[in-house]
Design an enzyme around this catalytic site. Structure first.
Site, PDB file in Angstrom:
ATOM      1  N   ASP A   4      -2.955  -1.787  -2.827  1.00  0.00           N
ATOM      2  CA  ASP A   4      -4.177  -2.209  -2.124  1.00  0.00           C
ATOM      3  C   ASP A   4      -5.455  -1.811  -2.876  1.00  0.00           C
ATOM      4  OD1 ASP A   4      -3.629   0.442  -1.538  1.00  0.00           O
ATOM      5  OD2 ASP A   4      -4.076   0.314   0.590  1.00  0.00           O
ATOM      6  N   SER A  34       0.831  -1.213   0.000  1.00  0.00           N
ATOM      7  CA  SER A  34       0.000   0.000   0.000  1.00  0.00           C
ATOM      8  C   SER A  34       0.862   1.259   0.000  1.00  0.00           C
ATOM      9  CB  SER A  34      -0.920  -0.013   1.215  1.00  0.00           C
ATOM     10  OG  SER A  34      -1.615  -1.216   1.262  1.00  0.00           O
ATOM     11  N   ARG A  67       8.402   5.757  -3.070  1.00  0.00           N
ATOM     12  CA  ARG A  67       8.669   6.383  -1.769  1.00  0.00           C
ATOM     13  C   ARG A  67       7.754   5.740  -0.738  1.00  0.00           C
ATOM     14  NH1 ARG A  67       6.048  10.672  -4.455  1.00  0.00           N
ATOM     15  NH2 ARG A  67       3.830  10.612  -4.003  1.00  0.00           N
TER      16      ARG A  67
HETATM   17  C1  BGC Z   1      -0.256   5.125  -0.607  1.00  0.00           C
HETATM   18  C2  BGC Z   1      -1.057   4.319  -1.619  1.00  0.00           C
HETATM   19  C3  BGC Z   1      -2.102   3.490  -0.898  1.00  0.00           C
HETATM   20  C4  BGC Z   1      -2.936   4.372   0.010  1.00  0.00           C
HETATM   21  C5  BGC Z   1      -4.010   3.605   0.767  1.00  0.00           C
HETATM   22  C6  BGC Z   1      -1.175   5.907   0.315  1.00  0.00           C
HETATM   23  O1  BGC Z   1      -0.441   6.538   1.311  1.00  0.00           O
HETATM   24  O2  BGC Z   1       0.589   6.030  -1.295  1.00  0.00           O
HETATM   25  O3  BGC Z   1      -0.227   3.498  -2.396  1.00  0.00           O
HETATM   26  O4  BGC Z   1      -2.901   2.861  -1.854  1.00  0.00           O
HETATM   27  O5  BGC Z   1      -2.113   5.023   0.945  1.00  0.00           O
HETATM   28  O6  BGC Z   1      -3.485   2.636   1.583  1.00  0.00           O
END
Ligand code: BGC
Length: 515
Positions: free
Chosen positions: A233, A180, A195
């Site tokens: 996710d 995620s 990142r």
């Molecule tokens: C991340 C995403 C992720 C989202 C929800 C964000 O901080 O950059 O990649 O899908 O959070 O979890």
């Protein structure tokens, strides 16, 4: 007049002077207190004005989202929206069979799942799921430390789950890996971590292949398992959503962090000329947390929060919307008020501690329905270790929570309509194309996950209300937000199954009707 009489008069005089003085002090105090109270109300009014999201402004955000989506698809770095390719062009459809594993690395916890698929939509449940916290020190250590810890837990989980049908170390297993965080995928099962977000900071992982790092750790720990799908996710959520309902065109997560993905035509992904998939479609991970537009109602609290964050100028939308930040915005507003007035109690040093007000606590205070706001008082006292909070201060706390949450929910709604607009599913009410009720308005399902949406009723209600306002009641009826429980993990297992099966199932993403 005798002595006694003179003495009595003197005493009466003194009492009168004292009474006047006391009254004077009392009047002075009440004038000061009224003045301070007015200042608190001034701060509140200012916040309310700055956070306003009338429908006109929301429509500007819708347009900006759609424009930025185009820009992010047109060229690499063309927008703050990354619009990442996922290489997922086949969504699970229910034909998948076998036992698959999933690892869901999302925030402070990770989850491992074992999913048995029987080739029929309904036969997926119940999966075996286990959750473990990630020790705080591993969130900022090295990738080897983190993945060795996860691989060892995964191995232990597999051994336990397979013991009933004879665990064999040689047996090859397939894993869907949900990450995620923003990852630039190089294939459906590999990708470079762009990142960290949400408090992670493992520096030697940034710029490296995250699936490969896990794969190496699995080998080091003697677990015969292959990462066959690496998914965000949101993509896992979309996969599960589509598995249950083929009208699912997008997925949104609103939890600790926030993001969205959707199904796009490959010919619209201009930055990847010549991209060919059998379905002619591909799921795009927007990374909408980094969306930015001058139409977003930004306050001085947002500016300060961003400047003091470990990632300034990044994740601007996420910092206004997601669970990681809402409580922190509220804390900053009340800290400012407490500098103007003592209505929140004299000793408030704990209120200066960043992130002390967590969003679940904020939600509990916001949703306190008791006549004297007892819950607000209790939570506030527990958190800050202060004596009882006066009732009018409790009301102010609830109001601040309301303003901050309402803005977040309404902006999230505008983001969702922005996606629908981009793929021509807003019914023309936003594009100004066709009229409402037009046959073009097709049923569009958006799979949705994340604690802010599922557990914070006020947030959810504000979001749904804003959807209706932006789209109009008639068109809004065709847009269905469907909660997909455990989508990020289950969806990864489904995608592992879909990408592992040698003959692609007949019903692929083609079945998602695109404009
Ligand atoms: C991340 C995403 C992720 C989202 C929800 C964000 O901080 O950059 O990649 O899908 O959070 O979890």
């Amino acid at each position: 007049m005798g002595r006694i009489g003179v003495g009595a008069m003197a005493v009466v005089g003194l009492v009168a002077v004292a009474a006047v003085a006391v009254a004077g002090v009392a009047v002075g105090r009440s004038v000061r207190s009224r003045r301070r109270w007015r200042r608190v109300l001034g701060v509140l009014r200012e916040l309310e004005d700055a956070c306003e999201t009338p429908v006109g402004r929301l429509r500007q955000v819708v347009d900006a989202m759609a424009v930025e989506m185009h820009a992010g698809l047109a060229s690499e770095g063309g927008s703050k929206l990354k619009m990442l390719l996922t290489f997922v062009d086949t969504l699970p459809n229910g034909n998948e069979k076998g036992i698959y594993y999933a690892l869901d690395l999302g925030g402070t916890n990770f989850r491992v799942l074992q999913v048995q698929l029987e080739g029929r939509r309904s036969s997926i449940f119940p999966p075996e799921v286990e959750q473990q916290p990630i020790p705080q020190h591993l969130m900022t250590s090295t990738r080897e430390d983190l993945f060795d810890f996860i691989a060892a837990s995964l191995k232990e989980f597999v051994e336990r789950k397979e013991v009933s049908f004879g665990y064999s170390p040689e047996k090859r297993r397939e894993l869907g890996f949900t990450v995620s965080f923003p990852v630039k995928q190089t294939s459906v099962s590999s990708g470079i971590l762009i990142r960290w977000t949400k408090g992670f900071a493992i520096h030697d992982m940034v710029g490296k292949d995250i699936a490969e790092s896990l794969q190496l750790a699995l080998a080091r720990n003697g677990l015969n398992m292959r990462v066959v799908a690496l998914v965000n996710d949101t993509v896992g959520t979309l996969a599960l959503g589509h598995y249950h309902d083929p009208d699912t065109v997008a997925a949104v997560i609103i939890g600790t962090g926030t993001n969205a993905c959707y199904v796009e035509r490959t010919d619209a992904i201009i930055k990847c000329q010549g991209l060919v998939t059998t379905s002619g479609l591909m799921v795009v991970n927007m990374e909408w947390g980094s969306f930015w537009s001058s139409h977003l109602p930004r306050t001085s609290y947002d500016i300060d929060l961003d400047a003091e964050s470990p990632n300034p100028n990044e994740q601007g939308f996420e910092k206004m919307i997601s669970g990681m930040y809402l409580g922190e915005i509220v804390r900053r507003v009340i800290l400012r008020m407490s500098q103007e007035s003592d209505i929140f109690g004299a000793s408030l040093s704990n209120l200066s501690i960043p992130f002390i007000l967590r969003t679940p606590l904020m939600a509990a205070m916001h949703e306190d329905n008791s006549p004297d706001l007892r819950e607000v008082d209790e939570k506030w006292r527990e958190m800050l270790e202060v004596p009882e909070v006066p009732k009018k201060a409790r009301k102010v706390i609830v109001k601040v929570c309301d303003i901050v949450t309402r803005r977040a929910a309404r902006l999230a709604a505008a983001g969702i309509v922005g996606i629908l607009k981009k793929i021509g599913r807003d019914g023309g009410s936003i594009t100004g194309g066709r009229s409402r009720g037009d046959a073009r308005m097709r049923r569009s399902v958006v799979a949705i996950e994340g604690g802010l949406y599922t557990s914070y009723t006020m947030f959810r209600e504000y979001l749904l209300e804003a959807l209706r306002e932006i789209l109009g009641e008639d068109d809004a009826r065709h847009v269905i937000l469907k909660v997909t429980e455990d989508g990020s993990g289950l969806g990864a297992a489904l995608l592992a199954a879909a990408s592992h099966s040698s003959t692609p199932p007949p019903n692929t993403v083609d079945s998602v009707q695109m404009p």
